[in-house]
Scaffold this active site. Structure first.
Site, PDB file in Angstrom:
ATOM      1  CE  LYS A  20      -9.113  -4.818  -0.568  1.00 56.97           C
ATOM      2  NZ  LYS A  20      -9.876  -6.083  -0.686  1.00 56.97           N
ATOM      3  NE  ARG A  25      -5.970  -0.817  -8.648  1.00 62.33           N
ATOM      4  CZ  ARG A  25      -6.834  -1.681  -8.121  1.00 62.33           C
ATOM      5  NH1 ARG A  25      -6.821  -1.920  -6.809  1.00 62.33           N
ATOM      6  NH2 ARG A  25      -7.697  -2.331  -8.889  1.00 62.33           N
ATOM      7  CG  ASP A 305     -15.854  -5.131  -2.352  1.00 58.00           C
ATOM      8  OD1 ASP A 305     -16.059  -6.344  -2.578  1.00 58.00           O
ATOM      9  OD2 ASP A 305     -14.723  -4.612  -2.484  1.00 58.00           O
ATOM     10  CE  LYS A 332     -16.120  -9.205  -5.563  1.00 58.62           C
ATOM     11  NZ  LYS A 332     -14.975  -8.585  -6.260  1.00 58.62           N
TER      12      LYS A 332
END
Length: 424
Positions: A20, A25, A305, A332
């Site tokens: 992701k 990006r 994460d 988050k």
């Protein structure tokens, strides 16, 4: 939607989807390039679809082909969007988009779902203001909806990068400012994600000076060139299969992973190895076999994460597992420290909440009904726990996996997981 998960004997190969972080990006840089770029093997998920919508609103066009997107960029001539930009649940798209919007001679408004509207952006807004733009929150609380007016001209700013995305956003936008930009960084969490952004700048020929991640100097008046790039497989998604193998005593072969890539979550492989898992790293794969696990102390500042999945791993490790220095996990999609504390306790876990992390002790988990809190990583972590818990696990808000990993359940089924979708 809910998942029903039961104890399972898993084994086999898993083809890990694209990153992701790299996909978003790639879309951002393609938008800012002058000409057509080709993004190969991108991740298809609701987060990347949100980013595609943002790119189109900001003047780019995207032709979707099998295993590739052709993106025609607007370069440094971005138009004023004809409507509000809704980034859905994508925090990465929001923060990177704010920097891009600061290059537009006009007003851009960003919003998102209920989780995004509670994500702070005040430090990034302040930096955009320092560099000659105008940035504010409509509610005056530093959270979306946000209004950005450009163009930034350059100058000097300091940003406390509680999330690395603040700094990445500035680094992506600064080369297209009129003058030189100097960014002081008194605080930087999640450094590997900035390293990823810098690797993209290097690939695209952008000049900058990195003073040990404490200060960046970026000359203005530069140009992004179009590119062709393949998106690497996602270590963040692989984390759930790595942990599944580790806690189930299983052997899995994860395909597509490049351990030389800049993704921070590759460190999960080393953490599980330190805990006792057997790991073999290949050129484009990682083979892991679960063994008897032992807890330890792990600094997750660079990889927030991974906290939900590693908290699950701690439940199956002898002794105590301390996941620390990761206070930004509270910012988050949910407060992941609090949420994992609450949900693991429902399963009988011995878990303690710290201001900056969790302490998890070996526990006999028993299946229960748990809430994923509409957070994709929490849903997947709790589902993985169900593979090694006693009885049936019911995971609510399972639809959230579509944010980054819509194929999660299918890949779990392919390796023998007893996981079923239940309609509410």
């Amino acid at each position: 939607m809910m998942f029903s998960v039961k104890g399972s004997a898993i084994h086999g190969d898993v083809k890990i989807p694209g990153s992701k972080s790299h996909t978003i990006r790639a879309l951002a840089f393609a938008l800012l390039a002058e000409g057509e770029s080709v993004v190969e093997f991108p991740l298809y998920s609701s987060d990347t679809e949100s980013c595609m919508g943002m790119v189109r609103r900001l003047g780019g066009s995207i032709a979707e082909e099998k295993d590739a997107w052709r993106v025609t960029g607007a370069g440094n001539r971005l138009p004023v969007p004809d409507d509000v930009i809704d980034v859905g649940n994508s925090g990465t798209s929001l923060y990177i988009g704010l920097g891009i919007a600061s290059l537009i001679d006009g007003m851009t408004i960003f919003t998102g779902d209920h989780q995004i509207r509670n994500r702070p952006a005040d430090a990034l807004l302040s930096s955009i203001n320092d560099l000659g733009g105008k940035a504010r929150s409509t509610r005056g609380n530093g959270k979306p909806p946000l209004v950005i007016e450009g163009r930034i001209k350059g100058g000097r700013t300091a940003v406390e990068a509680v999330t690395s995305q603040y700094l990445s956003s500035l680094l992506i936008a600064a080369p297209l400012a009129e003058g030189e930009t100097i960014i002081d960084v008194p605080l930087l969490n999640e450094q590997p994600y900035v390293t990823m952004t810098l690797a993209w700048l290097d690939r695209l020929g952008i000049k900058y000076v990195n003073s040990n991640y404490r200060q960046f100097t970026v000359p203005g008046g530069q140009v992004y060139r179009p590119f062709k790039a393949a998106v690497a497989a996602d270590f963040s998604s692989a984390t759930f299969f790595l942990v599944a193998a580790a806690i189930c005593g299983a052997e899995l072969n994860l395909l597509g992973l490049d351990f030389n890539d800049t993704q921070g979550d590759r460190e999960v492989v080393n953490i599980l190895r330190k805990m006792g898992a057997e790991v073999k790293i290949g050129e484009r794969n990682i083979r892991i076999r679960g063994r008897e696990l032992t807890g330890g102390v792990f600094d997750l500042n660079a990889i927030p994460d991974a906290l939900p999945a590693l908290a699950v791993a701690g439940c199956f490790a002898a002794g105590e597992t301390r996941l620390v220095n990761v206070a930004q996990a509270r910012l988050k999609e949910t407060d992941r420290i609090r949420v994992m504390y609450e949900e693991l306790r429902k399963l009988g876990a011995g878990v303690e909440e710290l201001p900056d992390g969790l302490v998890v002790r070996r526990s006999e988990l028993k299946g229960a009904r748990v809430n994923g809190h509409h957070d994709h990583r929490v849903v997947m972590a709790l589902s993985v726990a169900g593979l090694a818990a006693e009885g049936e696990m019911i995971v609510e808000t399972a639809e959230a996996v579509a944010v980054t990993f819509p194929g999660f359940m299918g890949l779990m089924k392919n390796i023998g997981a007893d996981i079923q979708e239940i309609k509410e």
